[in-house]
Design an enzyme around this catalytic site. Sequence first.
Site, PDB file in Angstrom:
ATOM      1  N   SER A   1       3.261  -2.057  11.137  1.00 23.48           N
ATOM      2  CA  SER A   1       5.193  -1.748  10.755  1.00 23.48           C
ATOM      3  C   SER A   1       5.704  -3.494  10.528  1.00 23.48           C
ATOM      4  O   SER A   1       6.350  -3.498  11.507  1.00 23.48           O
ATOM      5  CB  SER A   1       5.227  -1.233  12.455  1.00 23.48           C
ATOM      6  OG  SER A   1       5.037  -0.064  12.504  1.00 23.48           O
TER       7      SER A   1
ATOM      8  N   GLY B   1       2.403   2.531  10.575  1.00 22.80           N
ATOM      9  CA  GLY B   1       3.465   3.409  10.924  1.00 22.80           C
ATOM     10  C   GLY B   1       3.840   3.505  12.064  1.00 22.80           C
ATOM     11  O   GLY B   1       4.837   4.935  11.987  1.00 22.80           O
TER      12      GLY B   1
ATOM     13  N   GLY C   1       2.995  -0.774   4.026  1.00 24.56           N
ATOM     14  CA  GLY C   1       2.891   0.332   3.901  1.00 24.56           C
ATOM     15  C   GLY C   1       4.078   0.461   3.466  1.00 24.56           C
ATOM     16  O   GLY C   1       5.096   0.436   2.624  1.00 24.56           O
ATOM     17  N   GLY C   2       5.019   1.254   4.691  1.00 20.36           N
ATOM     18  CA  GLY C   2       6.506   2.054   4.930  1.00 20.36           C
ATOM     19  C   GLY C   2       6.801   1.206   4.188  1.00 20.36           C
ATOM     20  O   GLY C   2       7.933   1.496   3.200  1.00 20.36           O
TER      21      GLY C   2
ATOM     22  N   HIS D   1      -9.501   1.350   4.203  1.00 23.98           N
ATOM     23  CA  HIS D   1      -8.285   1.143   5.484  1.00 23.98           C
ATOM     24  C   HIS D   1      -8.438   2.511   6.980  1.00 23.98           C
ATOM     25  O   HIS D   1      -9.374   3.041   6.703  1.00 23.98           O
ATOM     26  CB  HIS D   1      -6.838   2.239   4.521  1.00 23.98           C
ATOM     27  CG  HIS D   1      -5.855   1.917   4.618  1.00 23.98           C
ATOM     28  ND1 HIS D   1      -5.699   2.687   5.947  1.00 23.98           N
ATOM     29  CD2 HIS D   1      -4.849   1.164   4.420  1.00 23.98           C
ATOM     30  CE1 HIS D   1      -4.134   2.369   6.438  1.00 23.98           C
ATOM     31  NE2 HIS D   1      -3.573   1.947   5.832  1.00 23.98           N
TER      32      HIS D   1
ATOM     33  N   ASN E   1       1.020  -0.992  -0.482  1.00 24.56           N
ATOM     34  CA  ASN E   1      -0.255  -0.192  -0.226  1.00 24.56           C
ATOM     35  C   ASN E   1       0.728   1.367  -0.015  1.00 24.56           C
ATOM     36  O   ASN E   1       1.066   2.046   0.899  1.00 24.56           O
ATOM     37  CB  ASN E   1      -0.990  -0.072   1.454  1.00 24.56           C
ATOM     38  CG  ASN E   1      -1.591   1.074   0.976  1.00 24.56           C
ATOM     39  OD1 ASN E   1      -1.816   1.516   0.597  1.00 24.56           O
ATOM     40  ND2 ASN E   1      -2.611   0.959   3.022  1.00 24.56           N
ATOM     41  N   TRP E   2       1.022   1.626  -1.558  1.00 24.70           N
ATOM     42  CA  TRP E   2       1.714   2.631  -1.571  1.00 24.70           C
ATOM     43  C   TRP E   2       1.736   4.186  -1.046  1.00 24.70           C
ATOM     44  O   TRP E   2       2.179   4.737  -0.771  1.00 24.70           O
ATOM     45  CB  TRP E   2       1.862   3.220  -2.738  1.00 24.70           C
ATOM     46  CG  TRP E   2       3.452   2.081  -3.232  1.00 24.70           C
ATOM     47  CD1 TRP E   2       3.195   0.662  -2.872  1.00 24.70           C
ATOM     48  CD2 TRP E   2       3.375   1.882  -4.837  1.00 24.70           C
ATOM     49  NE1 TRP E   2       3.705  -0.072  -3.379  1.00 24.70           N
ATOM     50  CE2 TRP E   2       4.006   0.765  -5.132  1.00 24.70           C
ATOM     51  CE3 TRP E   2       3.024   3.102  -5.439  1.00 24.70           C
ATOM     52  CZ2 TRP E   2       4.991   0.129  -6.187  1.00 24.70           C
ATOM     53  CZ3 TRP E   2       4.576   2.303  -7.302  1.00 24.70           C
ATOM     54  CH2 TRP E   2       5.163   0.985  -7.119  1.00 24.70           C
ATOM     55  N   LYS E   3       0.099   3.919  -0.393  1.00 21.51           N
ATOM     56  CA  LYS E   3      -0.556   5.838  -0.188  1.00 21.51           C
ATOM     57  C   LYS E   3      -0.306   6.761  -0.670  1.00 21.51           C
ATOM     58  O   LYS E   3      -0.021   6.777  -1.971  1.00 21.51           O
ATOM     59  CB  LYS E   3      -0.068   5.912   1.871  1.00 21.51           C
ATOM     60  CG  LYS E   3      -0.321   4.284   3.209  1.00 21.51           C
ATOM     61  CD  LYS E   3       0.101   4.634   4.354  1.00 21.51           C
ATOM     62  CE  LYS E   3       0.003   3.417   4.773  1.00 21.51           C
ATOM     63  NZ  LYS E   3      -0.245   3.265   5.947  1.00 21.51           N
TER      64      LYS E   3
ATOM     65  N   GLU F   1      -7.142   4.649   7.746  1.00 25.46           N
ATOM     66  CA  GLU F   1      -6.917   6.321   7.846  1.00 25.46           C
ATOM     67  C   GLU F   1      -7.846   6.853   6.859  1.00 25.46           C
ATOM     68  O   GLU F   1      -8.484   8.159   6.475  1.00 25.46           O
ATOM     69  CB  GLU F   1      -6.028   6.332   6.403  1.00 25.46           C
ATOM     70  CG  GLU F   1      -3.914   6.187   7.169  1.00 25.46           C
ATOM     71  CD  GLU F   1      -2.858   5.491   6.820  1.00 25.46           C
ATOM     72  OE1 GLU F   1      -2.622   5.308   5.883  1.00 25.46           O
ATOM     73  OE2 GLU F   1      -2.322   4.895   7.496  1.00 25.46           O
TER      74      GLU F   1
ATOM     75  N   GLU G   1      -5.182  -5.103  10.835  1.00 28.08           N
ATOM     76  CA  GLU G   1      -4.723  -3.784  10.197  1.00 28.08           C
ATOM     77  C   GLU G   1      -4.522  -2.656  12.363  1.00 28.08           C
ATOM     78  O   GLU G   1      -5.985  -1.946  12.494  1.00 28.08           O
ATOM     79  CB  GLU G   1      -4.607  -2.664   9.631  1.00 28.08           C
ATOM     80  CG  GLU G   1      -4.106  -3.065   8.124  1.00 28.08           C
ATOM     81  CD  GLU G   1      -3.357  -2.499   7.596  1.00 28.08           C
ATOM     82  OE1 GLU G   1      -2.130  -3.010   6.777  1.00 28.08           O
ATOM     83  OE2 GLU G   1      -3.489  -1.785   7.198  1.00 28.08           O
TER      84      GLU G   1
END
Length: 258
Positions: free
Chosen positions: A213, A173, A234-235, A95, A9-11, A97, A167
Amino acid sequence: MRKPFFAGNWKMNTDAASGPALAAALAASHGQRTEVDLLVCPPFPYLASVRQALAGSKIALGGQNCWHEAKGAFTGEVSPAMLRDCGCGWVILGHSERRHILGETDELLKKKALAALSAGLRPVFCVGETLAQRQADQTEAVAHAQLQGGLGSLSAEQFGQVVLAYEPVWAIGTGVNASPEQAESVHQFLRKRVEGAWGAAAAQRVRILYGGSVNPGNAAALLAQPNLDGFLIGGASLKASDFGAVIDSGAKAAAART
Ligand code: PGA
């Protein structure tokens, strides 16, 4: 055995140059793997160029969100059919966010899930509690409410198209992942709830990803858990070498547990 699934997930990251470059690097190193399913979800503006960069590989393309109407006066929104048209097979829905920053509700997510499925898009559907909810011992209640609220109206056939992602919001993150035992306990709970709603076969088949994470250092221990079938990352998905290392160690751990 459920096939391990690793999604990036590149956000709201990458740009016109780095997005396709990241996809091309991943395609070169992991694009022909068949023992795992791989998915990348870039920002909307880069779907077309990332699609090109992935051409010839087995890595799937997905959107990070969609709207629930097919077309019309919805300024700024993207329909499931548009994502299909851009080569997407998948869409991330629910998600945290989007739930917590953009205010998406279970009711809205239910409409999005149905719209995505009827357009032929497979949802990666996310659930997870905040830190306050965990501390108040509401982790399972929240997961169940989000699962039911978003997907409760799906038929077993429709549910068969879904991948779930647990999640925990406090792990996203933050550099603090859920422990393998914490994750496994929620995954086991979710699988039970799936069995209750859609039957034993659906529960055995559904892949439940963990997200929050994940990195090359914690992937193997998490993937050693029997109800954890992959990751939403993500990251660590923003560097081909890190994403590749997570895929490598996760896939090895998943193979070893069977
Ligand atoms: P993270 O994000 O891996 O950067 O914690 C996960 C996610 O939000 O899907």
